[in-house]
Design a protein around this motif. Structure first.
Motif, PDB file in Angstrom:
ATOM      1  N   ARG A  25       5.609   3.909  -5.378  1.00 46.88           N
ATOM      2  CA  ARG A  25       7.116   4.657  -5.786  1.00 46.88           C
ATOM      3  C   ARG A  25       6.813   6.206  -5.677  1.00 46.88           C
ATOM      4  O   ARG A  25       5.518   6.258  -5.307  1.00 46.88           O
ATOM      5  CB  ARG A  25       7.466   4.914  -7.138  1.00 46.88           C
ATOM      6  N   VAL A  26       8.074   6.249  -4.573  1.00 49.73           N
ATOM      7  CA  VAL A  26       7.540   8.005  -3.677  1.00 49.73           C
ATOM      8  C   VAL A  26       8.608   8.651  -4.987  1.00 49.73           C
ATOM      9  O   VAL A  26       9.992   8.446  -4.990  1.00 49.73           O
ATOM     10  CB  VAL A  26       7.656   8.409  -2.694  1.00 49.73           C
ATOM     11  N   SER A  27       8.428  10.565  -5.264  1.00 46.31           N
ATOM     12  CA  SER A  27       9.809  10.947  -5.046  1.00 46.31           C
ATOM     13  C   SER A  27      10.551  11.518  -4.642  1.00 46.31           C
ATOM     14  O   SER A  27      11.815  12.054  -4.839  1.00 46.31           O
ATOM     15  CB  SER A  27       9.110  12.396  -5.855  1.00 46.31           C
ATOM     16  N   THR A  28      10.263  10.653  -3.834  1.00 43.38           N
ATOM     17  CA  THR A  28      11.886  11.350  -2.288  1.00 43.38           C
ATOM     18  C   THR A  28      13.232   9.611  -2.809  1.00 43.38           C
ATOM     19  O   THR A  28      13.366   8.395  -3.355  1.00 43.38           O
ATOM     20  CB  THR A  28      11.966  11.059  -1.308  1.00 43.38           C
TER      21      THR A  28
ATOM     22  N   HIS B  42      12.517   5.094   0.264  1.00 41.93           N
ATOM     23  CA  HIS B  42      11.687   5.456  -0.027  1.00 41.93           C
ATOM     24  C   HIS B  42      11.589   5.349   1.420  1.00 41.93           C
ATOM     25  O   HIS B  42      11.884   4.607   2.468  1.00 41.93           O
ATOM     26  CB  HIS B  42      10.970   4.464  -0.520  1.00 41.93           C
TER      27      HIS B  42
END
Length: 118
Positions: free
Chosen positions: A44-47, A50
């Motif tokens: 999981r990334v905050s953008t 992905h």
């Protein structure tokens, strides 16, 4: 790369590859015999998009390549026996205290496992 360690040239190529991705991740690994393992995991990334989707809007992608793993810690357990990789991935939570009661820490190169549990 015949000893499971990348050569300096391979690492340099990875750094220069515009498609290489370095993202946070977790995974479960299961022995399936004949020197093979299956694995399932998540990142999981905050953008909103992905980086592992490579700009595609399709739901699923099949990626053939290499997996680069730099573990922060590894826990071995029998607490998940019989659930299968799909069931493990869908469970939604990771009870490390329970896993450690039925197993133990295998690798903790940066001392993060102790900090994560307590």
């Amino acid at each position: 790369m015949n000893d499971f360690r990348p050569t300096d040239a391979a690492l340099a190529g990875l750094r220069l590859d515009p498609h290489a991705r370095h993202v946070p991740a977790w995974m479960y690994v299961q022995r399936v015999g004949d020197g093979t393992v299956s694995f399932v995991g998540s990142s999981r990334v905050s953008t909103p998009a992905h980086p592992l989707h490579y700009g595609s809007t399709r739901t699923h992608q099949f990626v053939v390549g290499e997996l680069v793993v730099r573990p922060h810690f590894v826990v071995g357990t029998d607490a998940l026996r019989g659930q299968g990789l799909g069931g493990i991935a869908a469970q939604g939570s990771h009870d490390l205290v329970r896993y450690l009661r039925c197993g133990g820490g295998i690798l903790d190169p940066y001392g993060k496992l102790h900090n994560w549990i307590y």
